[in-house]
Design a protein around this motif. Structure first.
Motif, mmCIF file in Angstrom:
data_model
loop_
_atom_site.group_PDB
_atom_site.id
_atom_site.type_symbol
_atom_site.label_atom_id
_atom_site.label_comp_id
_atom_site.label_asym_id
_atom_site.label_seq_id
_atom_site.Cartn_x
_atom_site.Cartn_y
_atom_site.Cartn_z
ATOM 1 N N TRP A 13 4.878 8.855 13.634
ATOM 2 C CA TRP A 13 3.720 9.601 14.136
ATOM 3 C C TRP A 13 3.458 9.144 15.570
ATOM 4 C CZ3 TRP A 13 2.441 13.176 10.720
ATOM 5 C CH2 TRP A 13 2.477 12.909 9.349
ATOM 6 N N THR A 28 -0.881 1.173 12.834
ATOM 7 C CA THR A 28 -0.134 1.307 11.582
ATOM 8 C C THR A 28 1.361 1.339 11.873
ATOM 9 O OG1 THR A 28 0.357 3.595 11.000
ATOM 10 C CG2 THR A 28 -1.965 2.972 10.980
ATOM 11 N N ARG A 29 2.121 1.022 10.836
ATOM 12 C CA ARG A 29 3.555 0.809 10.988
ATOM 13 C C ARG A 29 4.301 2.096 11.307
ATOM 14 N NH1 ARG A 29 7.443 -0.894 12.716
ATOM 15 N NH2 ARG A 29 9.004 -2.277 11.804
ATOM 16 N N ASN A 30 3.719 3.223 10.998
ATOM 17 C CA ASN A 30 4.411 4.491 11.242
ATOM 18 C C ASN A 30 3.879 5.233 12.459
ATOM 19 O OD1 ASN A 30 6.535 5.301 9.298
ATOM 20 N ND2 ASN A 30 4.979 4.683 7.819
#
Lengths: 491, 257
Positions: free
Chosen positions: B187, B245-247
């Protein structure tokens, strides 16, 4: 100055006042009695505890006589790959790492502090709508949570019953179709009556890009979901989740309670247990109890509590009685009951015979005696063609159109090691039936195949067809071979 | 001597900047208009002015270079109001992304505040949501492929692939504009990620005039089947500027002069 009133007028005012007051009281009483929720909101809580959460088919311990309390629920959302059927993978989105999600057990009056955590490696945002919540979106409005984060909200359980929870993030249907649903039980004060066994079962429909049985990782198919044409309809998230060694169990004489939910997203379930009658059904998970029920409807996004006592041993089959879903799409589970038989309640087969309306009398099966054959297939292609016809009438129902069988229930004939290893054994199975455990292609099956009342010719043709099909070893079976086998075993 | 030093350092700076410039190539995006899934009343097209956009998302190596230059953005110096604890938490240490992270994998676990600063330090800015969506609706051949089934399937299949954030940039398709990784990697932050107000209760929004998202989304959305995009809007709605966040990574954009 208006200091003087006529007496009559004063009385009138007093009367109207009294009337208004009593009407008001009456209205208040009406309101207070509208539902138990109006009283339950005043239940005070004692202390605090963390809720026990369980993956299906298990349920947490009953609440018993505990007081209402502050109950902390820690629920983690995990996106994970798992098996939907043999060799079929699917990317599930889960509450607590299972489909359906963790079972939450509360009692009326509890003040639940709900922690929704979204695992950091997840891609998507999620939230939760609990049907047991009185409030905006059932909690969804307060719980949209990004990966790697946590949201907390509180609610008080006002209405006892069995409720569905699910994710309500865009697109809602897809989140539910991927497995984001579960059950929350709100027990009445004092708890539900005690039973011997309790289990958690939830139906769901799945929509995959490939057909039922197509191997490998299958993606979600929005088109099929919109058309409401699922490839899989299953209990507890996958085909065979409650079958064979994973079957739920009970002993003769025990009382069983099933908490049955339906996550949908689309289908309504006609929940039925083959070989049992529900003694009690808490319809739609509410207060109304129906007795002596064969099949109960469980709406999508709804639940029911069914209770029964198991009286005889055997394997009870749990199905959605929209029956193609059970035998062709996976909505089939098992409850194994062990214990002594009771021949008064169920005798088992006492006699097996042939019914001949013209002949009048019931005779024993004419084993070993061959009926005249009208049409004899001579060449192998003729045999195969004739065998295919018999297969389509006789064998197909269990072993399925492509000989694939039904996982864990009926063994496959396609690429079957059991079949290819021993053609005499295959002939015997058709001639005399086959009962008990067999291992086919590494999987165990324990079922009953009945003896088939076919001629030697028909058996030879059918087996030749089967051996010639679906990757089998092309053994040719002749009528003479079948005859030899029949005679060998019928002395 | 001083002069020589200046000359050498200027030379070095030029080399470094040209290297950096190479690493974050940009392409020109032509002016146009599109109808976004949300955010317009009456489904009127939104005008997008010409601008330029990074070809790839910002990588671990590029971000490390930035932090070395601006240590106030390192993990230990980061203030809680600008990024949460998980900021750069996948890195091995303060100034080392470690062996488990590829140098050319996209940087993730960065907050909006830091992403914005990063772009500003390059003389750029974060793309607006309209700019991002405008570029992201292109497939290899078409500027707007949103109605194409395979295109949506491609986007959706990403949701089912775990841990794509470890992949290097530039391995997904090159789109119509010459931009990579708009879908299929991570993302990405946009400057106005929270400009579409989503209540979090996705279904109540159908009777509001905010043209929001979700269950009702299927009624409101300008493209009924474009549910791939619901995910992006839903994801953005759950974010706050300090979240990491990781994404979630980012890339930069720039006005055309």
């Amino acid at each position: 100055m208006k200091t003087t009133f006529k007496n009559g007028k004063q009385i009138k005012i007093a009367l109207i006042g009294c009337l208004a007051l009593s009407l008001g009281l009456f209205a208040f009483k009406q309101l207070a009695d509208f539902s138990s929720a109006d009283r339950n909101k005043y239940i005070e809580v004692e202390g605090q505890m963390e809720a026990e959460l369980t993956a299906p088919p298990l349920v947490p311990k009953p609440i018993g006589s505990r007081d209402a309390t502050k109950l902390i629920v820690n629920m983690e959302v995990k996106e994970m790959e798992s098996e939907l059927a043999d060799g079929v993978k699917y990317t599930y989105w889960t509450f607590g790492g299972s489909v359906p999600g963790s079972f939450i057990r509360t009692r009326v009056g509890d003040e639940v502090e709900f922690h929704l955590r979204n695992h950091p490696d997840n891609k998507l945002s999620h939230n939760i709508d609990l049907h047991a919540v009185t409030g905006q979106g059932g909690g969804a409005a307060s719980s949209l949570v990004a990966p790697g984060h946590e949201k907390v909200f509180n609610f008080k359980t006002l209405n006892p019953g069995l409720y569905v929870y699910h994710c309500a993030t865009a697109p809602v249907g897809m989140h539910i179709a991927n497995g984001m649903y579960g059950l929350i039980l709100v027990e009445p004060e004092g708890g539900l009556p005690a039973v011997d066994k309790e289990y958690y079962i939830m139906q769901g429909d799945f929509y995959t890009k490939g057909k039922n049985g197509d191997q490998g990782l299958q993606a979600f198919d929005m088109d099929k979901a919109v058309k409401e044409q699922p490839d899989y309809v299953v209990f507890n998230g996958k085909t065979g989740s409650l079958v064979g060694s994973k079957a739920i169990t009970a002993k003769v004489g025990e009382t069983v309670r099933l908490f049955v939910g339906n996550g949908g997203p689309n289908l309504v379930s006609s929940f039925h247990v083959i070989g049992e009658i529900f003694d009690n059904v808490r319809i739609e998970g509410g207060d109304m109890v129906n007795h002596n029920v064969q099949t109960t409807l469980i709406p999508s996004g709804g639940a029911a509590i069914v209770e029964f006592k198991v009286d005889v041993p055997g394997t009870l089959i749990l199905v959605d009685h929209s029956i193609f879903r059970a035998f062709n799409k996976g909505a089939l589970g098992m409850l194994k009951v062990e214990g002594p038989e009771d021949k008064t309640i169920y005798s088992g087969t006492t006699q097996e015979g042939i019914y001949l309306p013209e002949g009048g009398a019931i005779q024993t099966m004419p084993k070993g005696k061959e009926v005249a054959v009208s049409k004899v297939a001579k060449t192998i292609p003729q045999q195969i063609q004739a065998g295919k016809d018999v297969f389509g009438k006789v064998c197909f129902a269990c072993h399925q159109s492509e000989g694939q069988g039904i996982p864990t229930v009926f063994p496959p004939l396609a690429k079957s090691d059991y079949l290819n290893a021993d053609s005499k054994r295959a002939m015997n199975a058709v001639l005399h039936g086959l009962t008990g455990e067999v291992t086919v292609n590494g999987k165990k099956y324990n079922n009953v195949m009945t003896s088939q009342n076919l001629t030697d010719e028909e058996i030879a043709n059918t087996l030749t067809f089967v051996y010639d099909s679906w990757g089998n070893n092309k053994t040719r079976i002749t009528a003479a071979m079948v005859k030899a086998q029949r005679n060998q075993n019928s002395h | 001597m001083l002069q020589l030093k200046i000359i050498i350092s200027t030379f070095l700076v030029m080399i470094v900047t040209s290297l950096l410039a190479q690493e974050s190539q940009m392409v020109a995006i032509k002016r146009g208009a599109y109808v976004p899934l949300y955010g317009t009343k009456d489904k009127k097209p939104v005008e997008v002015d010409a601008f330029s956009m990074d070809v790839y998302p910002v990588t671990n190596a590029q971000f490390l270079a930035f932090i070395k230059k601006r240590p106030e953005f390192s993990r230990s110096k980061m203030k809680g109001i600008f990024a949460e604890k998980s900021y750069l938490s996948h890195w091995e240490s303060e100034f080392n992304y470690g062996k488990n992270n590829l140098s050319n994998a996209p940087i993730t676990n960065v907050s909006w505040f830091v992403a914005k600063k990063y772009c500003e330090c390059q003389g750029k800015r974060l793309p607006t949501m309209d700019e991002w969506e405008y570029v992201a609706m292109a497939d290899e051949k078409r500027a707007d492929a949103r109605s194409k089934e395979e295109f949506n399937n491609y986007i959706l299949s990403w949701y089912e692939k775990p841990k794509t954030f470890v992949n290097p940039v530039g391995k997904t398709f090159k789109n119509y504009w010459g931009v990579y990784d708009m879908h299929g990697l991570v993302w990405e932050w946009t400057s106005d990620f929270n400009s579409i107000f989503l209540s979090g209760e996705s279904r109540k929004d159908k009777d509001t005039d905010k043209n929001l998202f979700c269950g009702s989304g299927s009624v409101n959305a300008s493209d009924l089947m474009n549910y791939a995009a619901f995910m992006r809007y839903g994801f953005r709605a759950s974010l706050k500027a300090r979240f990491t966040t990781r994404n979630l990574g980012f890339r930069c954009a720039k006005d055309l002069k």
